[in-house]
Design a protein around this motif. Sequence first.
Motif, short mmCIF file in Angstrom:
data_model
loop_
_atom_site.label_atom_id
_atom_site.label_comp_id
_atom_site.label_asym_id
_atom_site.label_seq_id
_atom_site.Cartn_x
_atom_site.Cartn_y
_atom_site.Cartn_z
N ASP A 21 3.36 26.41 26.99
CA ASP A 21 3.07 27.16 28.21
C ASP A 21 1.62 27.63 28.18
OD1 ASP A 21 3.50 28.38 30.65
OD2 ASP A 21 4.16 30.27 29.77
N GLU A 22 0.94 27.45 29.28
CA GLU A 22 -0.44 27.93 29.42
C GLU A 22 -0.54 28.68 30.74
OE1 GLU A 22 -3.20 27.71 27.36
OE2 GLU A 22 -1.87 26.88 25.81
N ILE A 23 -0.49 29.99 30.64
CA ILE A 23 -0.63 30.81 31.84
C ILE A 23 -2.11 31.06 32.13
CG2 ILE A 23 -0.08 33.05 32.88
CD1 ILE A 23 2.41 33.13 31.10
N LEU A 24 -2.89 31.21 31.05
CA LEU A 24 -4.32 31.45 31.18
C LEU A 24 -5.07 30.13 31.20
CD1 LEU A 24 -4.61 34.37 28.60
CD2 LEU A 24 -4.34 34.55 31.08
N ASN A 25 -6.03 30.00 32.08
CA ASN A 25 -6.84 28.79 32.14
C ASN A 25 -7.79 28.73 30.96
OD1 ASN A 25 -5.68 27.90 34.54
ND2 ASN A 25 -7.12 29.07 35.79
N THR A 26 -8.29 27.54 30.68
CA THR A 26 -9.24 27.36 29.58
C THR A 26 -10.52 28.10 29.90
OG1 THR A 26 -8.30 25.18 29.19
CG2 THR A 26 -10.43 25.66 28.17
N PRO A 27 -10.98 28.98 28.99
CA PRO A 27 -12.18 29.77 29.28
C PRO A 27 -13.45 29.04 28.88
CG PRO A 27 -11.28 30.45 27.18
CD PRO A 27 -10.38 29.34 27.69
N VAL A 28 -14.58 29.62 29.24
CA VAL A 28 -15.86 29.16 28.70
C VAL A 28 -15.90 29.54 27.23
CG1 VAL A 28 -18.37 29.38 28.84
CG2 VAL A 28 -16.98 29.43 30.92
N LEU A 29 -16.19 28.60 26.36
CA LEU A 29 -16.11 28.85 24.93
C LEU A 29 -17.30 29.67 24.44
CD1 LEU A 29 -14.11 26.46 25.38
CD2 LEU A 29 -14.65 25.76 23.04
N PRO A 30 -17.05 30.59 23.48
CA PRO A 30 -18.13 31.45 22.99
C PRO A 30 -19.12 30.70 22.10
CG PRO A 30 -16.13 31.83 21.72
CD PRO A 30 -15.75 30.91 22.85
N ALA A 31 -18.69 29.58 21.55
CA ALA A 31 -19.56 28.75 20.71
C ALA A 31 -19.11 27.31 20.84
CB ALA A 31 -19.52 29.23 19.26
N LYS A 32 -19.86 26.40 20.25
CA LYS A 32 -19.54 24.98 20.39
C LYS A 32 -18.92 24.42 19.11
CE LYS A 32 -23.11 23.93 23.83
NZ LYS A 32 -22.17 23.65 24.93
N PHE A 33 -18.06 23.40 19.30
CA PHE A 33 -17.57 22.60 18.19
C PHE A 33 -18.58 21.46 17.97
CE2 PHE A 33 -13.43 24.32 19.69
CZ PHE A 33 -12.97 24.85 18.49
#
Length: 512
Positions: free
Chosen positions: A330-342
Motif C-alpha cells: 500500500d502506498e498512500i503517500l506519493n513518492t517525494p523529492v529525494l533529499p539526496a541521490k543514489f
Amino acid sequence: MAVKRDQRRRQIQSSSLPVASAAKRKVSSCQKDDYSEVTKIPRYSGPYLPEDIWCQIHALLPLQDAARAGCVSHDFLNSWRCRPNLTLSEKTLGLKENAFGGARQARYFTKIVDGIMKKHSGIGVKTFTLQYCGSCIQASHLNNWLQIAVTPGLEELVLSLPPVPQAEYYNFPCPFLLNGRGDSIRNLNLTCCAFHPLAGLGCLRKLHLYQVHITGDELECLLSNSFVLEKLNLMHCNKIICLKILCLLKELNHLTVFECATLEVIENKAPNLSTVRIDGALIRLPFGDSLQVKDLEILCSSESNLVHYACAELPLIMPNLETLAISSVDEILNTPVLPAKFLHLKELEISLGVSEGPFSPAYDYFSLVYFLDACPGLETFILAVLQTRMKHRSISGNCSGLRLMPERHHASINNVKIIGFCSAKSMVELTCHILDSATSLVNLTLDTIYDGGYESTDRLAVHEIGHCSPIGKHMIMEADKALLAIDKYIVPKVPSRVNLNIKKPCSRCHAL
C-alpha cells in the motif's frame, strides 16, 4: 569336392565335442554354486575397479537405487554403509505425501529411516538432510539418527521438521556438535526446532534458521566463533530481540531477516556485509553500519508506504546501493523529492500489489519520476503492479492533458519493464515521460497482465511448459483498455532506436 567338405565338417564337429562338454560341465557347476549360495549376496564379477571408485559411483545414485544396489552386491553394500550423501525425505524414499495419513505416515517414515541409519556406519558422511512434512517424529529417533550422522567430516546438515506448537519443538542436541564432531560443518539449515548452541562452528559458512527457537545471546555465542560465516538467514525466529553481528565476521556478505516479530534492533558491525534482504517492518529499525551495503531487497510485509520511506531515508542510510528492490502492499503517500541521490544505483525494481481488490487509487504513479531523477546512473527500471481491480482514474481525451517534466532527464536508463500496465492516467504519463527523457533507452516492455513474469512475448508459448495464471474478468477487461491506451498514447512516442515489446493477454486462457 563334396566328399572333402563332409570330411572337413566331421573333423570340426569331433574337435568341438570336448569344448562343448567342458562348457556344459562349467554351466552345471555354476548353476550348482548359485543354488548353494542363494541366500548370500553375490560379488560383482565385472571389471576390477578400486573400492574408492565404486564408492564414488554409488554416491551418485539416487537413494532408492543405491539401496537396491546394496542388496545385490557386496561391493555396493560396503559403499552403502559409507554413503557420503544421505537425503532422507518422503520424496527420496518413494513415499507419497500423507499416503497413510498423520501418525501412521510418521511411523512408516520412521521405520524406513531407522533401518537406513542403523545399517550406515556413520563413516564418511558429508551431507545429511532430513526433511519431513507430516506429523511429529519422536525425539529419541531424531537423536539416534543425528548421533550417527554428525561425525567429523560432516559438511552440510539440514533438519526440516513439521510445524508444531511451540511448546513441542524438538530440542536439537547441541552436545553432538562438540568435541570436534561439528567442526567441519559448512552449511547448517534448521527448520521448526529449538537450538541452543554452546559454542561456535569454525568452518560454518552458511546458517539458515527458519522458525527456530534461539535467543539473541545464543545466536551471538554461535556467531562469535564462526569467523568464516558468509551467509546468515533468519526467518520467523521470534525469540531474538537484539541481533548482534560482530566485526569479527569479516567474511559475512549476505544477511536475510524476515518476520522476526520480537526483533527490536540490529547491531551490524560486519565490515563486508554487501547484500541485505529484510522485510518492510524491520527496515525501519536501527541497523548499525550500512555504508558498505550495495544490494538491498525490502521484502513484502504488511507495512505500507515503503516506497516513500525508501526515498526519504535510504539515500542517507545506504548511499552506496547498486541494486534496490522494494515490495509494498500500500502506498498512500506519493513518492517525494529525494533529499539526496543514489549515485551508484544501477537497478531499481518496485513491486506494488494486493492479493485482492485495487492498489491504492490515491497513489500517483507519475510521482516515481522523482525516484528516477535521484538515480543518475540508473540503467534498469522495473515496475510491477498486482491488483484484481483497477480504480485509478483512466486516461481519456487527447495528449494535451498529460503532465510533463521536461527538465528531468535520465541519460543512463536503457531497459524499462512495466508489468501489470493499466490504463491509469498517471501510469501512462510515467511511461510517456520515460520515452521523452530516457535518451539511452533501448528496450521498453509493457505487460498488460501480471501473471508471474513469463518472458515469452506470445503467452501461448507458455503452454509448452505450463499454463497461464488465472486472471479475473475485471483485469482482462482492463488489459483491453490498456492496449488501447498503448496504441493511442505510447506507440506514437516510441523512437526508432527503442524496441517496444507489448505483452497481451493469452487468447486461450484470458478470453472472456
